[in-house]
Design a protein around this motif. Structure first.
Motif, PDB file in Angstrom:
ATOM      1  N   GLU A 207       0.831  -1.201   0.000  1.00  0.00           N
ATOM      2  CA  GLU A 207       0.000   0.000   0.000  1.00  0.00           C
ATOM      3  C   GLU A 207       0.868   1.254   0.000  1.00  0.00           C
ATOM      4  OE1 GLU A 207      -2.977   0.076   3.080  1.00  0.00           O
ATOM      5  OE2 GLU A 207      -3.605   2.110   2.563  1.00  0.00           O
ATOM      6  N   ASN A 208       1.928   1.200   0.812  1.00  0.00           N
ATOM      7  CA  ASN A 208       2.815   2.357   0.930  1.00  0.00           C
ATOM      8  C   ASN A 208       3.588   2.638  -0.363  1.00  0.00           C
ATOM      9  OD1 ASN A 208       2.888   4.061   3.090  1.00  0.00           O
ATOM     10  ND2 ASN A 208       4.990   3.490   3.623  1.00  0.00           N
ATOM     11  N   VAL A 209       4.109   1.571  -0.965  1.00  0.00           N
ATOM     12  CA  VAL A 209       4.845   1.735  -2.230  1.00  0.00           C
ATOM     13  C   VAL A 209       3.896   2.267  -3.308  1.00  0.00           C
ATOM     14  CG1 VAL A 209       5.991   0.484  -4.106  1.00  0.00           C
ATOM     15  CG2 VAL A 209       6.655   0.048  -1.738  1.00  0.00           C
ATOM     16  N   CYS A 210       2.703   1.692  -3.382  1.00  0.00           N
ATOM     17  CA  CYS A 210       1.738   2.130  -4.402  1.00  0.00           C
ATOM     18  C   CYS A 210       1.317   3.583  -4.174  1.00  0.00           C
ATOM     19  CB  CYS A 210       0.503   1.232  -4.402  1.00  0.00           C
ATOM     20  SG  CYS A 210       0.868  -0.435  -4.963  1.00  0.00           S
ATOM     21  N   GLY A 215       0.272   6.295  -6.794  1.00  0.00           N
ATOM     22  CA  GLY A 215      -0.603   7.229  -6.073  1.00  0.00           C
ATOM     23  C   GLY A 215      -0.218   8.677  -6.322  1.00  0.00           C
ATOM     24  N   GLU A 216       1.044   9.001  -6.074  1.00  0.00           N
ATOM     25  CA  GLU A 216       1.469  10.412  -6.208  1.00  0.00           C
ATOM     26  C   GLU A 216       1.362  10.886  -7.663  1.00  0.00           C
ATOM     27  OE1 GLU A 216       3.260  12.605  -3.890  1.00  0.00           O
ATOM     28  OE2 GLU A 216       3.125  11.315  -2.130  1.00  0.00           O
ATOM     29  N   LEU A 217       1.639  10.003  -8.619  1.00  0.00           N
ATOM     30  CA  LEU A 217       1.565  10.408 -10.030  1.00  0.00           C
ATOM     31  C   LEU A 217       0.126  10.766 -10.417  1.00  0.00           C
ATOM     32  CD1 LEU A 217       3.532  10.581 -12.539  1.00  0.00           C
ATOM     33  CD2 LEU A 217       2.439   8.473 -13.306  1.00  0.00           C
ATOM     34  N   HIS A 218      -0.815   9.948  -9.974  1.00  0.00           N
ATOM     35  CA  HIS A 218      -2.220  10.213 -10.306  1.00  0.00           C
ATOM     36  C   HIS A 218      -2.774  11.390  -9.506  1.00  0.00           C
ATOM     37  CE1 HIS A 218      -1.689   6.307 -12.155  1.00  0.00           C
ATOM     38  NE2 HIS A 218      -2.826   6.478 -12.805  1.00  0.00           N
ATOM     39  N   ILE A 252      -1.999  -1.272  -6.957  1.00  0.00           N
ATOM     40  CA  ILE A 252      -2.309  -2.559  -6.314  1.00  0.00           C
ATOM     41  C   ILE A 252      -2.690  -3.597  -7.366  1.00  0.00           C
ATOM     42  CG2 ILE A 252      -4.050  -3.690  -4.847  1.00  0.00           C
ATOM     43  CD1 ILE A 252      -3.752  -1.203  -2.981  1.00  0.00           C
ATOM     44  N   LEU A 253      -3.443  -3.155  -8.386  1.00  0.00           N
ATOM     45  CA  LEU A 253      -3.802  -4.079  -9.467  1.00  0.00           C
ATOM     46  C   LEU A 253      -2.556  -4.579 -10.199  1.00  0.00           C
ATOM     47  CD1 LEU A 253      -6.940  -2.388 -11.062  1.00  0.00           C
ATOM     48  CD2 LEU A 253      -6.860  -4.461  -9.668  1.00  0.00           C
ATOM     49  N   ASN A 254      -1.547  -3.717 -10.299  1.00  0.00           N
ATOM     50  CA  ASN A 254      -0.310  -4.133 -10.963  1.00  0.00           C
ATOM     51  C   ASN A 254       0.447  -5.177 -10.147  1.00  0.00           C
ATOM     52  OD1 ASN A 254      -0.772  -2.347 -13.026  1.00  0.00           O
ATOM     53  ND2 ASN A 254       0.595  -0.750 -12.227  1.00  0.00           N
ATOM     54  N   VAL A 255       0.337  -5.072  -8.819  1.00  0.00           N
ATOM     55  CA  VAL A 255       1.090  -5.977  -7.941  1.00  0.00           C
ATOM     56  C   VAL A 255       0.386  -7.318  -7.789  1.00  0.00           C
ATOM     57  CG1 VAL A 255       1.865  -6.331  -5.559  1.00  0.00           C
ATOM     58  CG2 VAL A 255       2.178  -4.100  -6.641  1.00  0.00           C
ATOM     59  N   VAL A 256      -0.947  -7.253  -7.691  1.00  0.00           N
ATOM     60  CA  VAL A 256      -1.702  -8.482  -7.401  1.00  0.00           C
ATOM     61  C   VAL A 256      -1.592  -9.472  -8.558  1.00  0.00           C
ATOM     62  CG1 VAL A 256      -3.977  -9.438  -6.897  1.00  0.00           C
ATOM     63  CG2 VAL A 256      -3.360  -7.189  -6.036  1.00  0.00           C
ATOM     64  N   ALA A 257      -1.041 -10.631  -8.252  1.00  0.00           N
ATOM     65  CA  ALA A 257      -0.978 -11.670  -9.282  1.00  0.00           C
ATOM     66  C   ALA A 257      -2.277 -12.469  -9.215  1.00  0.00           C
ATOM     67  CB  ALA A 257       0.225 -12.568  -9.058  1.00  0.00           C
TER      68      ALA A 257
END
Lengths: 300, 300
Positions: A207-210, A215-218, A252-257
Motif C-alpha cells: 500500500e505504501n509503495v503504491c 498514487g502520487e503520479l495520479h 495494487i492491481l499491478n502488484v496483485v498476481a
C-alpha cells in the motif's frame, strides 16, 4: 454503472462554447440504458487517450539526430499507459477548462512515467526484486540515456505551453512544481527506494509503495488538471486525493498476481475513500472520472 | 592577465544599489599590479562558488526520508564542479543583474551536471569506453534512482524561484526551456550518444562531443545568466557563444591526458573565438568572465 453513480449527478454548470461529443451529459445519461452510458464513458476515455497520443506523436517526431530520437520515440510509446494523463485532462474538463489547457501537462505526465518505466527495467546488478522480464529494444546504455533525455523534454513541453493570450504562466509554473514533487525524491523516487528495501508479501508495504509511486503520479495528474482548468483550491485538494486513491488502486492491481484477500480489502477501502472525495463537488459532472474507480475494481 | 585584457575594458555602466565586494572594479584594476588583479579575479570566482554551494546546502538538507536524501546530498557535492554555474552568475552580474537573481539557475545547473555525472559512471554492461574508475558510495540502483531524483529537484528549485515582487515568471520559464534543451536529447544527451559511438583518438570527434556536453551546458549557463540579469537579446546570444567555447575548452581539458598538439590547436582556436564574443559588449566589465578562458588555457 450509471445507476450506482446516480447520487453524484448534479446539474452541470460548465459553459461549453461548443458541444463536446466526448463528454457525457449528466442530465440525460441517467435515463438512458446502462450500456449506452458505459459506451459513452468508455469512448470519453478513449478519446482523451487518443488525443494525448496524437499530441505526443507530433511532439516527438523521429528527427535528427535519429540515433537519439528513434529510441526516445520507441520507449515513450512502448511504456504501458497509466490513467494519470487522462485523469489530468478529465479533471481539467470537470472544473470547466478546455482539453487543450491540460494537454501539455498530460503529455508530460506520460513522458515522466515512461522515463521512470525505462529506468526501472534497466538490468542492474543489485536489484533485489527482479522486475518481470520486459523486451529490451536497446542496450542498457541507450535506455539509460533515453530516460535521461525524456525527463527534461517533458519539462520543456510544459514550459513551452505558456500562452500569453491565456496568461497561464503562473499556473504552468505551479504545475511544474507539482510534477517535480510527484516524480522526485519525496514522491515516485521514494516509492522506488521503498520497493528496493521491502518484501512484497507485506500488505502495508504494498500500500505504501503504491501510494508513493502510482498514487502520487495520479494525485499530481488530477491536481494539475484542476489547476490548469481553473478549479478552486478546495476542488484541487479533493481531486488530488481522488487521484491518489485512483493511482493506489492501479498500483495494487499491478502488484496483485492472484486475488489476495488483504489487497482486495485495501482496494475496497480506497474505492470508498475515492468516491467520498467526489461527494461535495457541487455542480460538477463527476461521472466520467468516478468511472475510473469502478472500472479499476472490476478487475480486482 | 589584466594587461592582456585591457582592450576589453570599458567604463562599467552597471548601477549597483550597494558595493559588491566580489566584483573587480574595471576602472582601477588596470593600474594595479598584476598579482592583485589576479587575486581579485580568483576571489571573485571563489566567492561565487561558495555562494552556490551554500545555496545548495540549504536547498538539500539531509531530511526524511534519509535513505533518499543522504545519497542525494552526497552525490550532488561529490560531483566535480564545472564552471557553468559560476558563469551563469558572473554573466548575470555582468549585464547588470544581482547575484540572487541567478542563484536558483546556477544551482540547477550544478544539479543537472551532478545527475548526469552520476548516471555516466553507473557500471553498465555495454559501455564500450569504460569511464575512469570513480568511487561508488552506493550501489548502481541507488545511484540510478538518486540521479533520477536530482533532475526534477533542479527544475523544482527553478520554478520556485519565481518572485511576484520581481515579476520574473517569464524569464524563469525561458530559463527552464534553456536548461531542458542543454541537458536533453539535442544537447548533453546527444553528446553522450556520440561518445558511445566514437573513437577518442579522432580530434573532430572530441571537439564535437565536447561541444554537445560541456559546451551546451556552459552556453546555457551564460545565456541563463544574461536572461535573468536582464541582458539584451544580442548580449544573450554573444554570451551564449562565449559560454559554448568556455565549455568546449573545459571539455577538451578533461579529455586530454597528455599535451596533444591537435587538441591544443583546437583550444587556441576556441580561445580566440570566445574572446571575440566579448569584444562588442559595450560598457560591460568583461574582465571576470574573460579570465575563465585564460585560466583554462594555462592548463592546456
Amino acid at each position: 454503472m450509471a445507476r450506482a453513480l446516480s447520487h453524484f449527478h448534479g446539474k452541470s454548470t460548465l459553459s461549453l462554447s461548443k458541444p463536446n461529443p466526448y463528454r457525457p451529459s449528466s442530465s440525460s445519461s441517467t435515463f438512458r440504458p446502462m450500456m449506452v452510458a458505459m459506451a459513452q464513458t468508455i469512448s470519453y476515455w478513449a478519446s482523451i487517450e487518443a488525443d494525448v497520443e496524437a499530441h505526443l506523436k507530433t511532439a516527438i517526431p523521429i528527427r535528427r539526430p535519429v540515433a537519439v530520437f528513434e529510441p526516445m520515440h520507441h520507449l515513450v510509446f512502448a511504456a504501458p499507459k497509466t490513467k494519470a494523463p487522462a485523469l489530468c485532462i478529465a479533471v481539467c474538463e470537470l472544473v470547466g477548462g478546455d482539453r487543450a489547457q491540460a494537454m501539455a501537462a498530460a503529455s508530460a505526465l506520460h513522458l515522466m512515467h515512461s522515463a521512470a518505466h525505462t529506468h526501472e527495467h534497466l538490468p542492474l546488478t543489485d536489484r533485489p526484486n527482479p522486475k518481470p522480464m520486459v523486451h529490451h529494444a536497446y542496450g542498457p546504455n541507450i535506455e539509460l540515456l533515453t530516460g535521461d533525455g525524456i525527463l527534461p523534454f517533458g519539462f520543456e513541453l510544459l514550459a513551452r505551453s505558456v500562452d500569453p493570450g491565456q496568461d497561464n504562466a503562473k499556473r504552468v509554473l505551479r504545475v511544474i512544481v507539482e510534477i517535480t514533487r510527484a516524480i522526485g525524491s519525496q514522491g515516485m523516487i521514494h516509492g522506488q527506494y521503498q520497493e528496493l528495501q521491502g518484501v512484497q508479501s507485506n500488505e502495508w508495504w504494498v500500500e505504501n509503495v503504491c501510494k508513493k509511486k502510482e498514487g502520487e503520479l495520479h494525485a499530481c495528474g488530477a491536481a494539475c488538471g484542476a489547476i490548469l482548468g481553473g478549479g478552486s483550491e478546495e476542488e484541487i485538494e479533493k481531486l488530488r486525493k481522488f487521484g491518489l486513491y485512483v493511482g493506489m488502486i492501479e498500483g495494487i492491481l499491478n502488484v496483485v498476481a492472484g486475488n489476495k484477500k488483504g489487497l482486495m480489502e485495501i482496494g475496497d477501502r480506497l474505492r470508498v475513500m475515492a468516491m467520498k472525495e467526489l461527494e461535495n463537488l457541487n455542480g460538477r459532472n463527476v461521472e466520467p472520472i468516478s468511472s475510473l474507480v469502478e472500472a479499476s475494481l472490476c478487475n480486482v
